[in-house]
Design a protein around this motif. Structure first.
Motif, short mmCIF file in Angstrom:
data_model
loop_
_atom_site.label_atom_id
_atom_site.label_comp_id
_atom_site.label_asym_id
_atom_site.label_seq_id
_atom_site.Cartn_x
_atom_site.Cartn_y
_atom_site.Cartn_z
N LYS A 678 84.21 44.62 -7.79
CA LYS A 678 83.52 44.03 -8.93
C LYS A 678 82.26 43.33 -8.42
N PRO A 689 76.09 43.44 -14.65
CA PRO A 689 76.81 44.24 -13.65
C PRO A 689 75.89 44.62 -12.49
N PRO A 695 82.76 52.07 -9.35
CA PRO A 695 84.06 51.93 -10.02
C PRO A 695 85.20 52.11 -9.03
N PHE A 721 82.85 53.77 -16.01
CA PHE A 721 82.19 52.58 -16.56
C PHE A 721 81.79 52.86 -17.99
N GLU A 724 78.70 49.07 -21.57
CA GLU A 724 78.56 47.64 -21.30
C GLU A 724 78.77 47.33 -19.82
N GLU A 725 79.52 48.16 -19.10
CA GLU A 725 79.79 47.91 -17.69
C GLU A 725 78.72 48.46 -16.77
#
Length: 801
Positions: A678, A689, A695, A721, A724-725
């Motif tokens: 992350k 991000p 990922p 993803f 939004e990610e």
């Protein structure tokens, strides 16, 4: 009695009539052992084995007791006369099954992996043979610990622990490959390294700045190439290795041959590889957005869009590559070894596929976009001295020269102006490294390093109608320099037989100078002189509780000094944007903590888990900027928003790496690993991000292996993803991704099922067959501009002696 006397007399004459060379091997596989220390009772005499396990013990007396000590084997004590009467071969027993757990990258000298607090991934020569990778980027991906992005078939940009490109350091035989123009955008330099030449690869997960300096923020990948061996007898050593390979998904046709000669004190290895790739075919099951229904072409001088007969064929992805290598070794004495390695790689032009699929209002934005030949030349001279002295036990001196050349060539669809920029880097590196045993359980490693990069850059624009060529704004300031000078020291001490501490410090000074040409842009400065430095360090401990359980704890700092690409680049980022130089950049600083453990639950079952947290302060990021008080300037005939690289961000990266190994029988093994990362970037109080935090990904292998046959059934997989990610810069590239129900780009999860089989027909002949992506999935690895191969049959035949 007479026979006994004659036998003894013959033995004595044999001892003094011939050079008293012995060979030290491992009891596990009879392979020669390098760097075995041989000494007498009072340590007044000593010797060390070379890379072929050979040492000269002429200095020792006939009845003297000798001790043989090696980092991964039990101590052996015997007499000289007993050795010479036993075919001059000494066999050492492996210690705690640590034979394959020796690493070089952490200190540039041999260390036991179990005594190092950092997480290290090792890919042996056997792993490389089994993986049979098309490129060195594919080799890194096969480790299961490195995520690889590809903008085109001729590409491969590693991602490690949320960092990529110029925040990772690539080294070949200990020499840094990173140059002053390594950029934050995706890089493909790693493909210049010939996978057929690699003997071993070590990947340091996490910072490595104490040994490697700037750029080693997220990790270090060190490729160790093959080394020719010496002959232990009068007959010269001769070996040959030849491979041919075919892959169906991109019609790969590869031929490789390397051959080596070796005498008692000299040896040579020559390697040649040629690879030809056609356009890559993607899978049939997956997002339709990845298909290539049409392509651009020029007919009678006019750019037109043409229908692609097979939309799964990714038009304009093929290229070819040549790799050459020549390595020489000379043993001037038992203590001195000299090595010369010359590596050369060049490609054909290779199109940048992700730029060729971009459209605007239904029409391609580029008629042409390709990289010119990517050329790399590396010449490395090394001297190794191994003798117990006051200041060191082992010394490595190295001088390396590298030449890099690349170019970018593009023309807008329907446009007449063909833009070309060409860059060259001359890189010099001089280093000397030492190791010294202070006490029985304490070793010191220290050294000096200097690096000089000279960057040449030029650009032109050609009118394809009139064929007139005019100079244009170069990408970098021509004849600019990036200079680094550093000193480091680290100490490894066993506080207890089960507890090892490793700590170190490095100070690095960086200087940049450049002159700017204002013929095309009115810069507010004529020259740039930047002096900066950084002090980095690490401290960690490895606690081997027992044979089944070990813990690792490590704290480290790292830095990345601005390079020529950061402070001096001028280029059109995208339509309506131009990036300009910024002489006020300061180094990025990283602070990292990690904790890991390994558990051998039984002889059949093992686990390993590591967690890490990294803070990147003063992070470089591209943001709006002003030049001479203006935020818009005209560049290449277009009014463009001015941007520059700035210290405007803070990044946090954290994650977990885990693996498990289950051995059902001596021949049947299950191996699985997963990585979860992350990353967030913080700017002006807002969090986004992090672009290079991949990922979750991993692989699972189910392997059967005996002396003649290997079968590996495995799966590779990756999470996805949502929109939004995705990092903001990725959200702006819908042409790279699938489209969700809201019309937004997203990166889907994916998996592949594969198998590898290999059979050794004789000691000389072997063949392998690999079937990748059996279910023919259509997928793109995160942030990639090209879809991965569909169902792919790979056939290879190898001959060696």
């Amino acid at each position: 009695m007479r026979n006994t006397v004659l036998t003894g007399l013959f033995l004595i004459l044999s001892i003094y009539a011939y050079p008293q060379q012995i060979t030290v091997v491992s009891a596990i596989d009879n392979r020669p052992l390098f760097n075995v220390a041989i000494y007498n009772e009072d340590r007044s005499k000593s010797a060390l084995t070379d890379f072929d396990g050979i040492a000269d013990i002429s200095a020792f007396e006939e009845n003297e007791i000798l001790h043989f000590q090696h980092i991964s084997h039990h101590l052996l004590t015997t007499t000289k006369i007993k050795i010479l009467s036993n075919n001059t071969t000494v066999i050492l027993q492996a210690d705690d099954n640590q034979l394959n757990e020796i690493v070089l990258s952490v200190s540039k000298f041999q260390q036991k992996k179990k005594d190092i607090p950092q997480q290290i991934v090792s890919l042996t020569s056997e792993d490389i043979i089994i993986a049979n990778p098309q490129t060195s980027a594919d080799l890194l991906e096969s480790s299961g610990k490195v995520f690889v992005q590809k903008s085109q078939l001729g590409g491969g940009s590693p991602m490690i622990r949320g960092f990529s490109t110029n925040r990772l350091l690539i080294a070949v035989d200990g020499v840094r490959m990173n140059t002053a123009i390594f950029r934050s955008g995706n890089l493909q330099n790693v493909i210049s390294i010939d996978p057929f030449l690699i003997d071993r690869t070590e990947i340091i997960l996490g910072p490595g700045s104490v040994i490697y300096g700037s750029d080693a923020v997220g990790g270090v990948t060190n490729f160790y190439t093959k080394t020719p061996g010496f002959s232990s007898g009068e007959i010269q050593l001769l070996s040959l290795n030849a491979t041919t390979r075919y892959a169906s998904a991109n019609e790969e046709k590869t031929g490789h041959v390397d051959f080596a000669f070796g005498g008692r004190n000299w040896s040579s290895l020559t390697s040649i590889t040629y690879t030809d790739f056609e356009d890559l075919r993607m899978g049939s099951n997956g997002p339709t957005e990845y298909l290539r229904p049409d392509f651009q072409t020029t007919i009678n001088g006019e750019d037109v869009m043409a229908e692609n007969e097979n939309p799964r064929i990714q038009k304009f992805t093929g290229y070819d590559q040549i790799n050459l290598a020549q390595k020489l070794r000379y043993l001037s004495s038992q203590d001195w070894e000299l090595k010369l390695g010359v590596l050369f790689s060049t490609t054909s032009d290779f199109p940048r596929y992700d730029r060729l699929i971009r459209k605007q209002d239904g029409e391609f934005r580029s008629a042409e976009w390709f990289y010119g030949p990517q050329t790399w030349l590396s010449a490395n001279i090394q001297a190794n001295h191994s003798r117990l002295k006051l200041l060191y036990d082992n010394m490595k001196w190295s001088y390396a020269y590298q030449f890099f050349e690349e170019s970018r060539n593009d023309r807008d669809f329907g446009g007449n102006d063909f833009f070309q920029s060409q860059e060259q880097v001359d890189a010099h590196e001089l280093s000397v490294d030492f190791t010294k045993k202070l006490k029985e359980r304490t070793n010191v490693f220290y050294g000096l390093q200097s690096v000089l990069n000279t960057v040449g850059s030029k650009a032109s624009v050609k009118n394809i109608d009139t064929q007139t060529v005019q100079p244009d704004q170069s990408r970098y300031p021509n004849d600019s320099h990036w200079i680094s000078a550093a000193a480091y020291a680290s100490i490894q001490s066993k506080l207890h037989p089960k507890l090892t501490v490793l700590s170190g410090l490095r100070y690095n000074f960086i200087h940049i100078d450049a002159m700017f040409d204002d013929s095309f842009i009115d810069f507010p400065f004529e020259e740039m002189n930047i002096n900066t430095g950084a002090l980095t360090g690490n401290a960690g401990l490895a606690w081997n509780v027992n044979q089944g359980l070990s813990w690792k704890l490590n704290f480290s700092t790292a830095f990345r000094a601005p390079n020529i690409d950061d402070v001096g680049k001028v280029f059109d980022l995208a339509e309506g944007f131009v990036v300009v130089p910024n002489p006020d950049l300061k180094p990025e600083k990283a602070y990292n903590a990690e904790l890991g453990f390994q558990l051998q639950a039984s002889k059949a079952l093992a686990f390993d888990v590591a967690a890490y947290y990294t803070i990147l302060d003063n992070a470089f990021i591209r943001r709006d900027f002003e030049l001479n008080g203006e935020d818009m300037i005209e560049f290449q005939g277009e009014l463009s928003q001015v941007q520059a690289i700035q210290n405007a961000s803070e990044a946090r990266v954290y994650g977990v790496e885990a693996g498990a190994k289950l051995r059902f029988t001596p021949h049947l093994t299950l191996l699985s690993q997963i990585n979860v990362t992350k990353g967030v970037s913080k700017e002006n109080g807002e969090e986004f991000p992090l672009r290079h935090a991949a990922p979750a990904f991993g692989n699972t292998h189910f392997t059967f292996k005996n002396k003649k046959f290997l079968l590996d059934v495995f799966s590779e997989y990756s999470g996805g993803f949502s929109f939004e990610e995705l990092a903001p810069t990725e959200q702006e590239k819908p042409y790279l991704y699938a489209i969700d129900d809201n019309g937004d780009p997203f990166s889907p999860s994916w998996y592949t099922l594969n198998f590898i089989s290999r059979y050794n027909f004789t000691s000389n002949w072997s063949a392998s067959a690999t079937l990748e992506n059996i279910t023919d999935q259509r997928y793109r690895t995160y942030s990639s501009g090209i879809a991965a191969a569909g169902r792919n049959l790979i056939l290879a035949v190898n001959y060696s002696f």
